[in-house]
Design a protein around this motif. Sequence first.
Motif, mmCIF file in Angstrom:
data_model
loop_
_atom_site.group_PDB
_atom_site.id
_atom_site.type_symbol
_atom_site.label_atom_id
_atom_site.label_comp_id
_atom_site.label_asym_id
_atom_site.label_seq_id
_atom_site.Cartn_x
_atom_site.Cartn_y
_atom_site.Cartn_z
ATOM 1 N N THR A 166 6.030 1.011 8.732
ATOM 2 C CA THR A 166 7.129 0.429 7.956
ATOM 3 C C THR A 166 8.134 1.442 7.428
ATOM 4 O OG1 THR A 166 6.029 0.591 5.808
ATOM 5 C CG2 THR A 166 5.528 -1.346 7.148
ATOM 6 N N GLU A 167 7.675 2.683 7.157
ATOM 7 C CA GLU A 167 8.507 3.716 6.526
ATOM 8 C C GLU A 167 8.913 3.328 5.103
ATOM 9 O OE1 GLU A 167 11.752 4.596 9.144
ATOM 10 O OE2 GLU A 167 10.428 5.098 10.826
ATOM 11 N N ALA A 168 8.179 2.398 4.477
ATOM 12 C CA ALA A 168 8.494 1.958 3.115
ATOM 13 C C ALA A 168 8.203 3.062 2.105
ATOM 14 C CB ALA A 168 7.679 0.711 2.759
ATOM 15 N N THR A 169 8.825 2.969 0.947
ATOM 16 C CA THR A 169 8.522 3.826 -0.192
ATOM 17 C C THR A 169 7.179 3.388 -0.781
ATOM 18 O OG1 THR A 169 10.892 3.980 -0.638
ATOM 19 C CG2 THR A 169 9.408 4.671 -2.406
ATOM 20 N N LEU A 170 6.377 4.357 -1.219
ATOM 21 C CA LEU A 170 5.040 4.050 -1.736
ATOM 22 C C LEU A 170 4.875 4.652 -3.122
ATOM 23 C CD1 LEU A 170 2.016 3.096 -1.233
ATOM 24 C CD2 LEU A 170 1.594 5.474 -0.555
ATOM 25 N N VAL A 171 4.325 3.843 -4.056
ATOM 26 C CA VAL A 171 3.843 4.354 -5.338
ATOM 27 C C VAL A 171 2.425 3.833 -5.506
ATOM 28 C CG1 VAL A 171 4.146 4.467 -7.835
ATOM 29 C CG2 VAL A 171 6.166 4.347 -6.340
ATOM 30 N N VAL A 172 1.461 4.748 -5.652
ATOM 31 C CA VAL A 172 0.059 4.365 -5.788
ATOM 32 C C VAL A 172 -0.505 4.951 -7.077
ATOM 33 C CG1 VAL A 172 -0.667 6.298 -4.301
ATOM 34 C CG2 VAL A 172 -2.243 4.400 -4.729
ATOM 35 N N VAL A 173 -1.196 4.110 -7.846
ATOM 36 C CA VAL A 173 -1.904 4.534 -9.047
ATOM 37 C C VAL A 173 -3.381 4.655 -8.695
ATOM 38 C CG1 VAL A 173 -2.702 3.813 -11.330
ATOM 39 C CG2 VAL A 173 -0.293 3.550 -10.705
ATOM 40 N N GLU A 174 -3.982 5.767 -9.047
ATOM 41 C CA GLU A 174 -5.402 5.959 -8.789
ATOM 42 C C GLU A 174 -5.907 7.040 -9.720
ATOM 43 O OE1 GLU A 174 -8.384 4.793 -8.042
ATOM 44 O OE2 GLU A 174 -7.630 4.218 -6.062
ATOM 45 N N HIS A 175 -7.148 6.897 -10.189
ATOM 46 C CA HIS A 175 -7.754 7.952 -11.006
ATOM 47 C C HIS A 175 -8.400 9.011 -10.124
ATOM 48 C CE1 HIS A 175 -7.142 6.777 -15.134
ATOM 49 N NE2 HIS A 175 -7.463 5.530 -14.855
ATOM 50 N N ARG A 176 -9.119 8.575 -9.105
ATOM 51 C CA ARG A 176 -9.756 9.523 -8.195
ATOM 52 C C ARG A 176 -8.788 9.818 -7.047
ATOM 53 N NH1 ARG A 176 -15.172 10.410 -9.389
ATOM 54 N NH2 ARG A 176 -15.520 9.658 -11.492
ATOM 55 N N LEU A 177 -8.551 11.090 -6.774
ATOM 56 C CA LEU A 177 -7.388 11.476 -5.976
ATOM 57 C C LEU A 177 -7.675 11.777 -4.518
ATOM 58 C CD1 LEU A 177 -5.745 13.924 -8.551
ATOM 59 C CD2 LEU A 177 -5.814 11.433 -8.557
ATOM 60 N N ASP A 178 -8.903 12.137 -4.166
ATOM 61 C CA ASP A 178 -9.167 12.653 -2.834
ATOM 62 C C ASP A 178 -8.711 11.706 -1.734
ATOM 63 O OD1 ASP A 178 -10.263 14.794 -4.093
ATOM 64 O OD2 ASP A 178 -12.360 14.208 -3.789
ATOM 65 N N VAL A 179 -8.837 10.399 -1.985
ATOM 66 C CA VAL A 179 -8.488 9.413 -0.964
ATOM 67 C C VAL A 179 -6.998 9.445 -0.641
ATOM 68 C CG1 VAL A 179 -8.384 6.932 -0.482
ATOM 69 C CG2 VAL A 179 -10.389 7.902 -1.585
ATOM 70 N N TRP A 180 -6.159 9.691 -1.657
ATOM 71 C CA TRP A 180 -4.723 9.498 -1.485
ATOM 72 C C TRP A 180 -3.937 10.784 -1.271
ATOM 73 C CZ3 TRP A 180 -3.952 4.819 -0.225
ATOM 74 C CH2 TRP A 180 -4.811 3.826 -0.703
ATOM 75 N N LEU A 181 -4.506 11.917 -1.617
ATOM 76 C CA LEU A 181 -3.749 13.165 -1.466
ATOM 77 C C LEU A 181 -3.260 13.423 -0.041
ATOM 78 C CD1 LEU A 181 -5.570 15.640 -3.883
ATOM 79 C CD2 LEU A 181 -3.293 14.633 -4.123
ATOM 80 N N PRO A 182 -4.036 13.062 1.007
ATOM 81 C CA PRO A 182 -3.509 13.284 2.362
ATOM 82 C C PRO A 182 -2.266 12.456 2.689
ATOM 83 C CG PRO A 182 -5.893 13.024 2.408
ATOM 84 C CD PRO A 182 -5.448 12.624 1.037
ATOM 85 N N GLY B 46 0.044 3.873 -19.407
ATOM 86 C CA GLY B 46 1.072 2.918 -19.009
ATOM 87 C C GLY B 46 1.328 2.840 -17.522
ATOM 88 N N LYS B 47 0.414 3.341 -16.700
ATOM 89 C CA LYS B 47 0.619 3.366 -15.257
ATOM 90 C C LYS B 47 0.749 1.957 -14.679
ATOM 91 C CE LYS B 47 -3.233 5.587 -14.670
ATOM 92 N NZ LYS B 47 -3.617 5.618 -16.096
ATOM 93 N N SER B 48 -0.189 1.080 -15.035
ATOM 94 C CA SER B 48 -0.124 -0.288 -14.519
ATOM 95 C C SER B 48 1.092 -1.023 -15.056
ATOM 96 C CB SER B 48 -1.402 -1.055 -14.881
ATOM 97 O OG SER B 48 -2.521 -0.525 -14.212
ATOM 98 N N THR B 49 1.443 -0.758 -16.314
ATOM 99 C CA THR B 49 2.645 -1.385 -16.885
ATOM 100 C C THR B 49 3.875 -0.990 -16.092
ATOM 101 O OG1 THR B 49 1.658 -1.393 -19.094
ATOM 102 C CG2 THR B 49 4.041 -1.605 -18.965
ATOM 103 N N LEU B 50 3.987 0.276 -15.728
ATOM 104 C CA LEU B 50 5.130 0.732 -14.930
ATOM 105 C C LEU B 50 5.146 0.037 -13.572
ATOM 106 C CD1 LEU B 50 7.561 2.496 -14.360
ATOM 107 C CD2 LEU B 50 6.005 4.383 -13.799
ATOM 108 N N LEU B 51 3.993 -0.080 -12.917
ATOM 109 C CA LEU B 51 3.961 -0.760 -11.626
ATOM 110 C C LEU B 51 4.354 -2.226 -11.760
ATOM 111 C CD1 LEU B 51 2.838 1.759 -10.307
ATOM 112 C CD2 LEU B 51 1.080 0.366 -9.233
ATOM 113 N N HIS B 52 3.886 -2.888 -12.818
ATOM 114 C CA HIS B 52 4.285 -4.279 -13.024
ATOM 115 C C HIS B 52 5.779 -4.374 -13.317
ATOM 116 C CE1 HIS B 52 -0.035 -4.954 -13.223
ATOM 117 N NE2 HIS B 52 0.197 -6.242 -13.150
ATOM 118 N N GLY B 53 6.317 -3.387 -14.017
ATOM 119 C CA GLY B 53 7.759 -3.361 -14.240
ATOM 120 C C GLY B 53 8.521 -3.201 -12.937
#
Length: 488
Positions: free
Chosen positions: A195-211, A50-57
């Motif tokens: 921007t200092e905006a809040t971020l929520v990212v969905v991804e299966h492969r993690l290495d790119v986003w962990l930093p 339900g990850k994409s569903t949550l983001l669409h919500g």
Amino acid sequence: MNDLRVAPAAVHARGWGWRHASRAAWALRDVSFSIAPGERVLLLGASGAGKSTLLHGLAGVLGGDEEGEATGELLIDDVPTAAARGRAGLVLQDPDSQVILARVGDDVAFGCENLGVPRGEIWQRVDAALDAVALDVSLDRPTSALSGGQKQRLALAGVLAMRPGLVLLDEPTANLDPQGVAEVQRAVAAMLERTEATLVVVEHRLDVWLPLVTRVIVLGESGVIADGTPGEVLHGRGAELAAAGVWVPGHGAVAPPPPARAPGEALLSAHDLAVSRVKGHAVASGIFLDVRAGAALAITGPNGAGKSTLGLTLAGLLPPHSGALEASAELRADAAPSPIRWTSKQLLTRIGTVFQHPEHQLLEKTVRAELEVGPRALGLPDPEIQARVDDVLERLRLERLARANPYTLSGGEKRRLTVAASLVTRPRVLVLDEPTFGQDARTWAELMALLARLRDEGSAIVAITHDEDVVRALDATRFALVGQAAPA
């Protein structure tokens, strides 16, 4: 340099859930968490969690009562998300699906125009947003001339120009080559700094986003099943989450054993082949290759090199631009030598195709009916159709979704459905475009095992992929495309 800083948004989910109107099961239920302004969250979960569903919500685009049923609360700054217009911006998986207008400047300005931003301010925002994502092209540049990575940065610029306090990224690098992945990651990093905006990212492969992230939330059947810092979640509970299908660094998916025997005869052969989608312009040429029985061929290369076009040509769905593509006597039987001259019924049992975007080949209102299309076109008796459909439903973990509308499935579930729809007609050659996108660790391993088994049974597998693990898992022969320049 224009100031892009925004008031970062707070997010609250309180027992929230969503059920699509055509589904008996809930896509999500009992989801509760709070995200503080400015947090950077990586949202994980198995395929179908339900990850994409949550983001669409969170983006407020799930629709009203006609589209589905909601429970609990989902709030941005204590306002229901559907009423928080302009506070959230969403970037999706597919770069092409987000391009709206023909020129770069107009495309970035589109969201601002819908929000009623004064015209003079819009173009200041457009320039600042393009600068923030390092997309240094003319405002008049045709959007069709951009690479996949550039299109994702264009989509991110369009979101930034609206100045949202919450930025939502739904697998934004899923269909990109390594260069495009790096471009988007750098653009997101720059965006967060500016921007200092809040971020929520969905991804299966993690290495790119962990930093870039400070927190990890994991969804499961019971709502949120893990929540904490990356170290707490991925190291402290890594083995548990990997067993549930979540991609966790250090817990790789199980790869199938190597081929049981040497490759067989060439079922398809390309001789000095050139391929194109637009008449008169070849996107790749000088192609010599064989697609062999009992073997896998991996077509690799950067976005725009012509990989998908080559795949569609091999599948008999596009005519060769020049040169020759011929099927072996065994594969063609009583059909013409070139697959492009075969009827759809002749293709069904000879060459199966899984498109890059699953929605492009969905036809029916239920998963089971979708799987019955090919066998019915072949005129198979009902008991045989039932047996074949039941088999692929089980093998690809789709049994519980047999009565669901295909369009309500997750991206990973749609991908498995389109693979199943090709397998059910039992073709000798299977051409798959990005077969593993949207898959969790468990379904990735199961899909690789299935393709390896088909290979070992004598089928030919053609995989168009950026996933190096797919090349290794299938022990595939690599055919690398570099492409050629587009016309001026």
